[in-house]
Motif scaffolding. Sequence first.
Motif, PDB file in Angstrom:
ATOM      1  N   PRO A  20      41.044  27.528  37.159  1.00 50.00           N
ATOM      2  CA  PRO A  20      41.148  26.902  35.837  1.00 50.00           C
ATOM      3  C   PRO A  20      40.432  27.696  34.741  1.00 50.00           C
ATOM      4  O   PRO A  20      40.824  27.648  33.576  1.00 50.00           O
ATOM      5  CB  PRO A  20      40.482  25.539  36.015  1.00 50.00           C
ATOM      6  CG  PRO A  20      40.463  25.289  37.466  1.00 50.00           C
ATOM      7  CD  PRO A  20      40.418  26.630  38.112  1.00 50.00           C
ATOM      8  N   LEU A  22      40.497  30.802  34.270  1.00 48.66           N
ATOM      9  CA  LEU A  22      41.303  31.929  33.804  1.00 48.66           C
ATOM     10  C   LEU A  22      41.946  31.667  32.450  1.00 48.66           C
ATOM     11  O   LEU A  22      42.150  32.587  31.663  1.00 48.66           O
ATOM     12  CB  LEU A  22      42.387  32.272  34.833  1.00 48.66           C
ATOM     13  CG  LEU A  22      41.915  32.980  36.086  1.00 48.66           C
ATOM     14  CD1 LEU A  22      43.077  33.144  37.051  1.00 48.66           C
ATOM     15  CD2 LEU A  22      41.312  34.325  35.755  1.00 48.66           C
ATOM     16  N   SER A  23      42.272  30.423  32.165  1.00 45.52           N
ATOM     17  CA  SER A  23      42.964  30.124  30.915  1.00 45.52           C
ATOM     18  C   SER A  23      42.019  29.858  29.741  1.00 45.52           C
ATOM     19  O   SER A  23      42.479  29.714  28.614  1.00 45.52           O
ATOM     20  CB  SER A  23      43.872  28.910  31.114  1.00 45.52           C
ATOM     21  OG  SER A  23      43.099  27.782  31.444  1.00 45.52           O
ATOM     22  N   VAL A  26      41.541  32.695  26.374  1.00 43.96           N
ATOM     23  CA  VAL A  26      42.460  33.831  26.439  1.00 43.96           C
ATOM     24  C   VAL A  26      43.357  33.824  25.208  1.00 43.96           C
ATOM     25  O   VAL A  26      43.911  32.799  24.832  1.00 43.96           O
ATOM     26  CB  VAL A  26      43.309  33.773  27.731  1.00 43.96           C
ATOM     27  CG1 VAL A  26      44.357  34.867  27.726  1.00 43.96           C
ATOM     28  CG2 VAL A  26      42.422  33.898  28.934  1.00 43.96           C
ATOM     29  N   GLN A  27      43.501  34.976  24.590  1.00 42.16           N
ATOM     30  CA  GLN A  27      44.365  35.140  23.435  1.00 42.16           C
ATOM     31  C   GLN A  27      45.466  36.128  23.806  1.00 42.16           C
ATOM     32  O   GLN A  27      45.189  37.227  24.288  1.00 42.16           O
ATOM     33  CB  GLN A  27      43.572  35.665  22.243  1.00 42.16           C
ATOM     34  CG  GLN A  27      44.385  35.788  20.991  1.00 42.16           C
ATOM     35  CD  GLN A  27      43.551  36.314  19.833  1.00 42.16           C
ATOM     36  OE1 GLN A  27      42.483  36.869  20.039  1.00 42.16           O
ATOM     37  NE2 GLN A  27      44.040  36.138  18.634  1.00 42.16           N
ATOM     38  N   PRO A  44      47.398  38.763  28.084  1.00 42.88           N
ATOM     39  CA  PRO A  44      46.118  38.601  27.388  1.00 42.88           C
ATOM     40  C   PRO A  44      45.584  39.910  26.818  1.00 42.88           C
ATOM     41  O   PRO A  44      45.777  40.980  27.378  1.00 42.88           O
ATOM     42  CB  PRO A  44      45.184  38.071  28.476  1.00 42.88           C
ATOM     43  CG  PRO A  44      45.802  38.475  29.753  1.00 42.88           C
ATOM     44  CD  PRO A  44      47.270  38.532  29.522  1.00 42.88           C
ATOM     45  N   PRO A  47      41.036  39.542  28.957  1.00 40.74           N
ATOM     46  CA  PRO A  47      40.969  38.421  29.899  1.00 40.74           C
ATOM     47  C   PRO A  47      39.550  38.019  30.317  1.00 40.74           C
ATOM     48  O   PRO A  47      39.347  36.925  30.814  1.00 40.74           O
ATOM     49  CB  PRO A  47      41.768  38.913  31.104  1.00 40.74           C
ATOM     50  CG  PRO A  47      41.768  40.387  31.000  1.00 40.74           C
ATOM     51  CD  PRO A  47      41.646  40.717  29.545  1.00 40.74           C
ATOM     52  N   LYS A  52      34.250  35.483  33.817  1.00 41.34           N
ATOM     53  CA  LYS A  52      34.785  34.289  34.468  1.00 41.34           C
ATOM     54  C   LYS A  52      34.452  34.270  35.955  1.00 41.34           C
ATOM     55  O   LYS A  52      34.185  33.210  36.522  1.00 41.34           O
ATOM     56  CB  LYS A  52      36.285  34.201  34.235  1.00 41.34           C
ATOM     57  CG  LYS A  52      36.599  33.922  32.778  1.00 41.34           C
ATOM     58  CD  LYS A  52      38.062  33.934  32.490  1.00 41.34           C
ATOM     59  CE  LYS A  52      38.288  33.728  31.000  1.00 41.34           C
ATOM     60  NZ  LYS A  52      39.694  33.742  30.642  1.00 41.34           N
TER      61      LYS A  52
END
Length: 76
Positions: A20, A22-23, A26-27, A44, A47, A52
């Motif tokens: 979870p 990972l998101s 992130v752009q 991304p 990242p 993370k």
Amino acid sequence: MNWAQLSIIFVISWWLVFLPALSIGVQGQHESGEVVPGSEAGAPVMPMLKKKALWATIGAAVITLCAAIALPLLQA
């Protein structure tokens, strides 16, 4: 609890925290306005995988510690 059980709890909780994460923050390239030719526009820009992974390790360590304390109490 033995080391095998603690290792399994750590690995499973690490993945449950990491995936979870990972998101978070992130752009995509299309959002920044700089799409690299030949890449997906939603890929991304940064990242932050090391950061993370570190947070996932800390979170998994806390979850494993809680499990190491709670599970023997529940078995008694």
